[in-house]
Design a protein around this motif. Structure first.
Motif, PDB file in Angstrom:
ATOM      1  N   GLU A   5       0.814  -1.218   0.000  1.00  0.00           N
ATOM      2  CA  GLU A   5       0.000   0.000   0.000  1.00  0.00           C
ATOM      3  C   GLU A   5       0.845   1.265   0.000  1.00  0.00           C
ATOM      4  OE1 GLU A   5      -2.645  -0.212   3.299  1.00  0.00           O
ATOM      5  OE2 GLU A   5      -3.824  -1.874   2.454  1.00  0.00           O
ATOM      6  N   ARG A   6       2.149   1.117   0.190  1.00  0.00           N
ATOM      7  CA  ARG A   6       3.036   2.278   0.206  1.00  0.00           C
ATOM      8  C   ARG A   6       4.334   1.971  -0.532  1.00  0.00           C
ATOM      9  NH1 ARG A   6       1.858   6.335   3.659  1.00  0.00           N
ATOM     10  NH2 ARG A   6       4.015   7.063   3.646  1.00  0.00           N
ATOM     11  N   CYS A   7       4.942   3.020  -1.061  1.00  0.00           N
ATOM     12  CA  CYS A   7       6.305   2.956  -1.597  1.00  0.00           C
ATOM     13  C   CYS A   7       7.047   4.131  -1.007  1.00  0.00           C
ATOM     14  CB  CYS A   7       6.310   3.015  -3.115  1.00  0.00           C
ATOM     15  SG  CYS A   7       7.985   3.068  -3.838  1.00  0.00           S
ATOM     16  N   ASN A  37      10.877   1.893  -6.879  1.00  0.00           N
ATOM     17  CA  ASN A  37      12.328   1.821  -7.090  1.00  0.00           C
ATOM     18  C   ASN A  37      13.046   1.869  -5.748  1.00  0.00           C
ATOM     19  OD1 ASN A  37      15.046   2.224  -7.781  1.00  0.00           O
ATOM     20  ND2 ASN A  37      14.496   3.325  -9.653  1.00  0.00           N
ATOM     21  N   THR A  38      13.557   0.721  -5.339  1.00  0.00           N
ATOM     22  CA  THR A  38      14.193   0.605  -4.022  1.00  0.00           C
ATOM     23  C   THR A  38      15.659   0.997  -4.028  1.00  0.00           C
ATOM     24  OG1 THR A  38      14.611  -1.750  -4.438  1.00  0.00           O
ATOM     25  CG2 THR A  38      12.577  -1.179  -3.266  1.00  0.00           C
ATOM     26  N   THR A  39      16.175   1.463  -5.174  1.00  0.00           N
ATOM     27  CA  THR A  39      17.562   1.939  -5.184  1.00  0.00           C
ATOM     28  C   THR A  39      17.674   3.300  -4.513  1.00  0.00           C
ATOM     29  OG1 THR A  39      17.338   2.968  -7.372  1.00  0.00           O
ATOM     30  CG2 THR A  39      18.054   0.652  -7.295  1.00  0.00           C
ATOM     31  N   PHE A  40      16.541   3.976  -4.319  1.00  0.00           N
ATOM     32  CA  PHE A  40      16.513   5.236  -3.582  1.00  0.00           C
ATOM     33  C   PHE A  40      16.244   4.956  -2.109  1.00  0.00           C
ATOM     34  CE2 PHE A  40      15.154   6.322  -7.901  1.00  0.00           C
ATOM     35  CZ  PHE A  40      15.977   7.411  -8.194  1.00  0.00           C
ATOM     36  N   ASN A  41      16.659   5.866  -1.262  1.00  0.00           N
ATOM     37  CA  ASN A  41      16.393   5.759   0.174  1.00  0.00           C
ATOM     38  C   ASN A  41      15.806   7.083   0.669  1.00  0.00           C
ATOM     39  OD1 ASN A  41      16.291   4.873   2.815  1.00  0.00           O
ATOM     40  ND2 ASN A  41      18.438   5.308   3.232  1.00  0.00           N
ATOM     41  N   PRO A  42      14.508   7.120   0.973  1.00  0.00           N
ATOM     42  CA  PRO A  42      13.530   6.019   0.882  1.00  0.00           C
ATOM     43  C   PRO A  42      13.180   5.698  -0.564  1.00  0.00           C
ATOM     44  CG  PRO A  42      12.411   8.052   1.433  1.00  0.00           C
ATOM     45  CD  PRO A  42      13.874   8.382   1.450  1.00  0.00           C
ATOM     46  N   PRO A  43      12.559   4.528  -0.822  1.00  0.00           N
ATOM     47  CA  PRO A  43      12.165   4.160  -2.182  1.00  0.00           C
ATOM     48  C   PRO A  43      11.230   5.188  -2.805  1.00  0.00           C
ATOM     49  CG  PRO A  43      12.005   2.288  -0.707  1.00  0.00           C
ATOM     50  CD  PRO A  43      12.245   3.481   0.173  1.00  0.00           C
ATOM     51  N   LYS A  44      11.265   5.255  -4.155  1.00  0.00           N
ATOM     52  CA  LYS A  44      10.424   6.196  -4.878  1.00  0.00           C
ATOM     53  C   LYS A  44       9.505   5.450  -5.845  1.00  0.00           C
ATOM     54  CE  LYS A  44      13.684  10.083  -4.800  1.00  0.00           C
ATOM     55  NZ  LYS A  44      14.422  11.078  -5.627  1.00  0.00           N
ATOM     56  N   PRO A  45       8.214   5.850  -5.905  1.00  0.00           N
ATOM     57  CA  PRO A  45       7.268   5.208  -6.831  1.00  0.00           C
ATOM     58  C   PRO A  45       7.262   5.909  -8.187  1.00  0.00           C
ATOM     59  CG  PRO A  45       6.076   6.644  -5.342  1.00  0.00           C
ATOM     60  CD  PRO A  45       7.531   6.766  -4.972  1.00  0.00           C
TER      61      PRO A  45
END
Length: 239
Positions: free
Chosen positions: A20-22, A48-56
Motif C-alpha cells: 500500500e506504500r512505496c 524503485n528501491t535503489t533510492f532511500n527512501p524508495p520512490k514510486p
C-alpha cells in the motif's frame, strides 16, 4: 435486488498481499505496485528501491509520483528541459493511450531565458516544444529553460531561477476513467457497467466518489463506508 446490484457494480479489488506504500507515498487502488495490483496496466506503479527512501514511478509514463489523490489527480516530478551552450533539448511528452493529462488549472507551461523563443505543439496529452533565439544575430550561449510546473509550488519559490539547478519540478496531472466510469483502461464495448464500488457513483462522467454520508475508496467494492457519528454529550451530532 441482488441481480441488479451485480449488473451495475463491477468494482474489483487487488490481492491482499499488494503493498500500500512505496517509501513515503501511499499508493491507493486503482493504482498498485506489482503485477495484478492495479486496476489496469496504465495505473501500475514501480517502486524503485535503489533510492532511500524508495520512490514510486508510474510505469506507463515513467514519472515519479509524489502524491496520488482519489479525486483524480497525481503530483509528479516532471523533467526540466534546457538549451545550454548551443545544445538544444526538446520537451516531448506523450500521454496518449493513458488516463493522464496535464491539469489545465494546476499546471502551466513555463519558459525563461534571454533572447528566448519557444515553439510548441501542445494539448492535454501531447507536448512538443523547442527553444531557440528570437534573432540569430543576437545568439548567445545563455541557457534557456522550459518545463511544466505546479503553479502553486512555483509561486512559492523565493527565487524562480532556482529551477536552473533542478533536474525536475512538481507538476499536477489529472487521471480519468473511460466511458462514464465504465472502464479503467480503454472502454470495452461489451457493456456499460460502472467500475465504482457500492455507496459510490460516477461524478462528471470521469471519476468515482463516495455518496453523501460515506467516505473511503470509491474504487473498491466496499470501499465507501458510513461516516462515524458521535455526540458531544448534549445530543449534538458531530461528523
Amino acid at each position: 435486488m441482488i441481480k441488479t446490484c451485480c449488473l451495475t457494480q463491477t468494482a474489483s479489488q487487488p490481492p491482499p498481499e499488494c503493498p500500500e506504500r512505496c517509501g513515503n507515498v501511499t499508493i491507493p487502488y486503482p493504482f498498485g505496485i506489482g503485477p495484478g495490483c492495479s486496476a489496469h496496466d496504465t495505473y501500475s506503479v514501480t517502486c524503485n528501491t535503489t533510492f532511500n527512501p524508495p520512490k514510486p514511478f508510474i510505469t506507463s509514463i515513467n514519472l515519479e509520483a509524489l502524491e496520488i489523490s482519489l479525486e483524480g489527480t497525481v503530483r509528479v516530478n516532471n523533467p526540466v528541459f534546457n538549451c545550454c551552450n548551443g545544445r538544444t533539448n526538446h520537451l516531448v511528452v506523450n500521454f496518449t493511450n493513458t488516463p493522464f493529462t496535464y491539469s489545465t488549472t494546476a499546471t502551466r507551461f513555463t519558459a525563461f531565458g534571454c533572447n528566448n523563443k519557444y515553439t510548441s505543439f501542445n494539448s492535454l496529452k501531447f507536448i512538443n516544444a523547442s527553444l531557440s533565439s528570437l534573432e540569430s544575430k543576437y545568439e548567445t550561449d545563455a541557457c534557456k529553460y522550459a518545463f511544466m510546473v505546479d503553479v502553486v509550488w512555483f509561486g512559492r519559490l523565493i527565487d524562480m531561477y532556482l529551477v536552473q539547478s533542478m533536474p525536475s519540478v512538481p507538476a499536477v496531472l489529472d487521471w480519468r476513467l473511460s466511458g462514464s466510469c465504465g472502464a479503467f483502461g480503454p472502454l470495452d464495448s461489451g457493456g456499460n457497467m460502472s467500475v465504482c464500488g457500492s455507496n459510490a457513483y460516477c461524478f462528471n462522467q470521469s471519476v468515482c466518489i463516495c455518496s453523501q454520508g460515506y467516505e473511503g475508496n470509491p474504487y473498491l467494492p466496499r470501499g465507501c463506508q458510513g461516516k462515524s457519528i458521535i455526540t458531544d454529550g448534549g445530543g449534538l451530532l458531530i461528523g
